[in-house]
Design a protein around this motif. Structure first.
Motif, PDB file in Angstrom:
ATOM      1  N   LEU A 185      -7.882  65.555  80.301  1.00 44.33           N
ATOM      2  CA  LEU A 185      -8.046  66.090  81.654  1.00 44.33           C
ATOM      3  C   LEU A 185      -9.518  66.027  82.046  1.00 44.33           C
ATOM      4  CD1 LEU A 185      -6.956  67.585  84.172  1.00 44.33           C
ATOM      5  CD2 LEU A 185      -7.416  69.723  82.948  1.00 44.33           C
ATOM      6  N   ILE A 186      -9.801  65.425  83.200  1.00 44.95           N
ATOM      7  CA  ILE A 186     -11.173  65.361  83.725  1.00 44.95           C
ATOM      8  C   ILE A 186     -11.328  66.451  84.782  1.00 44.95           C
ATOM      9  CG2 ILE A 186     -12.892  63.954  84.905  1.00 44.95           C
ATOM     10  CD1 ILE A 186     -11.534  61.488  83.781  1.00 44.95           C
ATOM     11  N   LEU A 187     -12.163  67.428  84.488  1.00 48.27           N
ATOM     12  CA  LEU A 187     -12.455  68.497  85.446  1.00 48.27           C
ATOM     13  C   LEU A 187     -13.718  68.123  86.216  1.00 48.27           C
ATOM     14  CD1 LEU A 187     -11.872  71.959  83.711  1.00 48.27           C
ATOM     15  CD2 LEU A 187     -10.587  70.941  85.593  1.00 48.27           C
ATOM     16  N   GLY A 239     -21.434  73.971  77.724  1.00 51.00           N
ATOM     17  CA  GLY A 239     -22.799  73.523  77.474  1.00 51.00           C
ATOM     18  C   GLY A 239     -23.182  72.287  78.260  1.00 51.00           C
ATOM     19  N   SER A 240     -22.220  71.662  78.942  1.00 52.88           N
ATOM     20  CA  SER A 240     -22.518  70.458  79.712  1.00 52.88           C
ATOM     21  C   SER A 240     -23.215  70.816  81.021  1.00 52.88           C
ATOM     22  CB  SER A 240     -21.218  69.693  80.001  1.00 52.88           C
ATOM     23  OG  SER A 240     -21.467  68.597  80.866  1.00 52.88           O
ATOM     24  N   GLN A 258     -10.254  78.409  78.356  1.00 50.76           N
ATOM     25  CA  GLN A 258     -10.832  78.834  79.624  1.00 50.76           C
ATOM     26  C   GLN A 258     -12.089  78.020  79.884  1.00 50.76           C
ATOM     27  OE1 GLN A 258      -9.560  81.426  81.626  1.00 50.76           O
ATOM     28  NE2 GLN A 258     -11.054  80.886  83.190  1.00 50.76           N
ATOM     29  N   TYR A 259     -12.205  77.473  81.112  1.00 49.65           N
ATOM     30  CA  TYR A 259     -13.358  76.649  81.464  1.00 49.65           C
ATOM     31  C   TYR A 259     -13.999  77.200  82.737  1.00 49.65           C
ATOM     32  CZ  TYR A 259     -11.607  73.531  77.905  1.00 49.65           C
ATOM     33  OH  TYR A 259     -11.193  73.016  76.706  1.00 49.65           O
ATOM     34  N   ASN A 260     -15.326  77.432  82.672  1.00 56.96           N
ATOM     35  CA  ASN A 260     -16.094  77.993  83.787  1.00 56.96           C
ATOM     36  C   ASN A 260     -17.279  77.087  84.088  1.00 56.96           C
ATOM     37  OD1 ASN A 260     -14.438  80.325  83.434  1.00 56.96           O
ATOM     38  ND2 ASN A 260     -15.858  81.064  81.878  1.00 56.96           N
TER      39      ASN A 260
END
Length: 569
Positions: A358-360, A374-375, A387-389
């Motif tokens: 999956l590309i967010l 960290g990106s 969970q992605y923020n």
């Protein structure tokens, strides 16, 4: 260090229509220390002076390029009432119209300054253009987000009649003095450091009209501006047009020039709304004015909808709009641009399939990003549940977005890869793919998850779940007709079953053997049909128990052997 184009962030030099400042009263004092060039030493008789003389004669003004602007005064020759300036006037065809000495009255006081753009294409001059500037140190630094009223008087003269565009007159504000840093003068040179800096004036005045009379009339120019920069302490006035513009509009085959005479320059802080003109979405910013009490705030230029009557208006930035303030010194307006960071339209929960990534994507490339992974890139590749923020930042404005991502397994297919039927038996098999969001069978082009097959075929099954995850399986239905065998277990030599005749279908060959109870072979037969009449060596066998073996070779597959006993009555 000299302020360059890259460093000078204009307030967007915002020029305001004077109608929005009608009836306003100037506040503060004139930032130009010698606005009419009166503070100078004794001048000599002549119409031009060198840069050293200009810089020494005037206490507050200088020439940054070591060129030769003119400081003219009624005091430069005893008994002379008017400063004189020699200016030949030519037409576009280079014919001399007049060869006059123009008499200039200062707009006020006794002095004025003149400066020119000078060009030549003659071979005896190495460099084509020479531009004159004047520079002063302001008596007070320019304040950010405060409105200033600029006023000056000018007379524009030319050595020929111009019908094209002419270089604008520029006002350049900087934090340090602008000056030539070369060892040589910039006179008649366009390759010196000063001209390579590519200054970007905050104010430029285009297509100012010319005066051709012997006693020209002073023209009055006013404007207002704001700056976002801090520490602007110097003002340089002159022609900042680049060489490309000059080549297109100004070059001729002989010496010529366009000149400005200027007097009574003033820069005053003026009543205005004191606020940044760009705000972040939904931020609450206190806005005040220098309009004086009492005043009120409005969305409309006539003040018909009062937003607040407080001296400080806590403005919530929800949309870009014009704000108006009214006070005892007049009114002012400010267009506030609301900058909204475009956050991604993610769902609270997102799904992706285990056989993919999956590309967010969070936003455009000109934003700054900080992910909890960290990106700091605009997008990240997701390969596991979690969970992605991300925090997005555009200038001073920021916003954040989050989503919970679930990695979904591929839908399960519980069917075998190989099936057999026998058409001769009219066999039908049921292929049930299970409970899926979507099923597709090829080449039969069916979308039912359960199908019935009565013939030989190679199938491709594709199933999909509600998240779009797919799985496939190849299924083969082949022919395999197993023999059908019916074997009687008794004989009545004088009754109904006078012979022993097993019924066997779908066999290539059949081998029958009959044995006595002592293992003696009594009868053997091969073929597609078999039958024993109960005789041995021409005589009927005695009633009793006998044994048999039957070997069946099917149409497809391995041999089948059946054994049993047979009673003769």
């Amino acid at each position: 260090m000299i302020s360059k184009l890259g460093r000078v962030t204009l307030l967007g030099v915002t020029l305001f229509c004077l109608l929005t400042c009608m009836a306003q009263k100037k506040v503060g004092f004139n930032l130009i220390p010698d606005s009419s060039f009166e503070n100078h030493g004794l001048l000599f008789d002549g119409n031009s002076i060198n840069a050293d003389s200009f810089n020494k004669l005037n206490k507050f003004w200088s020439e940054p390029t070591n060129n030769t602007p003119d400081l003219l005064s009624t005091e430069y020759k005893k008994g002379t009432k008017l400063p004189k300036f020699y200016y030949p006037l030519r037409d576009n065809y280079f014919n001399t119209i007049s060869d006059d000495t123009i008499l200039l009255y200062p707009h006020s006081g006794n002095s004025l300054v003149g400066f020119v753009i000078f060009s030549t294409a003659n071979t005896f001059v190495k460099y084509k253009y020479s531009r004159e500037f004047i520079q002063t140190s302001l008596s007070q630094k320019i304040k950010p987000n405060v409105k200033y009223h600029v006023s000056f008087y000018y007379i524009k003269k030319s050595s020929f009649v111009i019908r094209d565009s002419t270089p604008p007159l520029g006002f350049f504000f900087s934090d340090t003095a602008v000056k030539n840093r070369d060892s040589k003068d910039c006179y008649l040179r366009t390759d010196c450091t000063f001209f390579k800096e590519q200054y970007n004036p905050q104010l430029q005045f285009y297509n100012l009209p010319f005066s051709y009379s012997k006693t020209p009339i002073w023209e009055h120019i006013t404007s207002t501006f704001k700056s976002r920069d801090t520490g602007l302490s110097y003002l340089t006035i002159g022609h900042f047009s680049d060489t490309t513009f000059l080549d297109k509009h100004f070059a001729r085959d002989y010496i010529q020039e366009i000149g400005y005479f200027i007097d009574d320059i003033s820069i005053h802080e003026t009543p205005c709304i004191v606020a940044p003109d760009t705000l972040c979405f939904n931020s609450i910013t206190p806005i005040t004015t220098t309009l004086g009490m009492p005043y009120f705030w409005s969305n409309k230029p006539d003040g018909s909808d009062t937003l607040s009557t407080d001296s400080i208006f806590n403005y919530q930035a929800t949309q870009s709009k014009m704000i108006y303030a009214f006070g005892q010194f007049g009114k002012d307006s400010l267009y506030i641009n609301v900058l909204r960071v475009k956050r991604p339209q993610w769902q609270d929960t997102m799904h992706f399939c285990s056989d993919s990534v999956l590309i967010l994507k969070a936003g455009p490339n000109n934003y700054k990003y900080m992910w909890n992974t960290g990106s700091n890139l605009p997008s990240v590749n997701i390969n596991k549940t979690g969970q992605y923020n991300v925090t997005l930042k555009d200038g001073n404005c920021s916003d954040s977005a989050s989503t919970y991502v679930i990695k979904e397994n591929l839908p399960l297919i519980s069917l075998e890869k190989n099936y057999t039927i026998c058409q001769a038996y009219s066999d039908i098999i049921v292929l049930d793919a299970g409970d899926h969001y979507y099923c597709n069978w090829q080449p039969i082009q069916s979308n039912d998850c359960q199908i019935f097959i009565s013939y030989f075929v190679d199938l491709t099954l594709t199933v999909k779940d509600k998240y779009g995850c797919t799985n496939t399986q190849e299924i083969s239905v082949k022919n395999n007709c197993y023999p059908r065998i019916f074997i009687p277990n008794a004989m009545h030599l004088d009754g109904v079953n006078k012979t022993f005749a097993p019924q066997i279908m779908y066999a290539k060959t059949i081998e029958l053997k009959i044995f006595s109870r002592w293992g003696e072979i009594l009868f053997t037969q091969n073929g597609q049909k078999i039958e024993w009449d109960g005789k041995y060596q021409g005589e009927y066998c005695m009633p009793g128990l006998y044994y048999f073996t039957i070997r069946v070779t099917p149409l497809d597959g391995e041999d089948i052997i059946d054994k049993g006993c047979l009673r003769i009555f």
